[in-house]
Design a protein around this motif. Structure first.
Motif, short mmCIF file in Angstrom:
data_model
loop_
_atom_site.label_atom_id
_atom_site.label_comp_id
_atom_site.label_asym_id
_atom_site.label_seq_id
_atom_site.Cartn_x
_atom_site.Cartn_y
_atom_site.Cartn_z
N THR A 1 -75.77 14.90 47.70
CA THR A 1 -74.75 15.48 46.63
C THR A 1 -74.20 14.66 45.84
N VAL A 6 -76.80 13.05 43.44
CA VAL A 6 -77.05 13.98 42.17
C VAL A 6 -75.95 14.02 41.23
N SER A 7 -74.54 13.72 41.71
CA SER A 7 -73.46 13.71 40.98
C SER A 7 -73.54 12.46 39.90
N SER A 49 -76.23 11.52 38.31
CA SER A 49 -77.22 11.75 37.25
C SER A 49 -76.56 12.81 36.39
N SER A 50 -76.92 12.51 34.83
CA SER A 50 -76.50 13.44 33.90
C SER A 50 -77.46 14.70 33.71
N GLN A 51 -78.62 14.28 34.54
CA GLN A 51 -79.60 15.75 34.73
C GLN A 51 -79.24 16.70 35.50
N LYS A 52 -79.70 17.85 35.19
CA LYS A 52 -79.38 19.00 35.91
C LYS A 52 -80.35 19.01 36.98
N ILE A 53 -80.00 19.05 38.16
CA ILE A 53 -80.87 18.67 39.56
C ILE A 53 -80.37 19.98 40.37
N ASP A 54 -81.49 20.82 40.99
CA ASP A 54 -81.16 21.67 41.83
C ASP A 54 -81.58 21.25 43.31
#
Length: 86
Positions: free
Chosen positions: A27, A30-31, A33-38
């Motif tokens: 988590t 992922v935070s 990154s500016s990309q949307k990551i599921d």
């Protein structure tokens, strides 16, 4: 410090002594990154017998050598993330 110690036959656990779940670490990455990551968990690969958290017991290296970590895991992950961006 370990190599330069008087007895290089001793075994030391090197770590922070703090436990973090893989979910918390993922988590955090992922935070950054500016990309949307599921994030999806594949139930076929989930093993309920695996330890939820693993923690290094660093008391021996602390006692014997006075070693303490300079960076926490989140600082290290951020540094690695920034390195791979370059």
């Amino acid at each position: 410090m370990i190599i330069e110690s008087d007895d290089c036959t001793k075994v030391f656990n090197v770590g922070s002594g703090e436990a973090h779940s893989l979910s918390d670490l993922l988590t955090y990455i992922v935070s950054l990154s500016s990309q949307k990551i599921d994030i999806e968990v594949d139930p076929e690969r989930f093993r309920p017998v695996d330890a939820q958290k693993i923690c290094c017991d660093n008391s021996y290296i602390l006692q014997e050598l006075g070693w303490r970590p300079e960076y926490n895991i989140f600082q290290t992950l951020k540094t690695l993330y920034q390195y791979y961006l370059q």
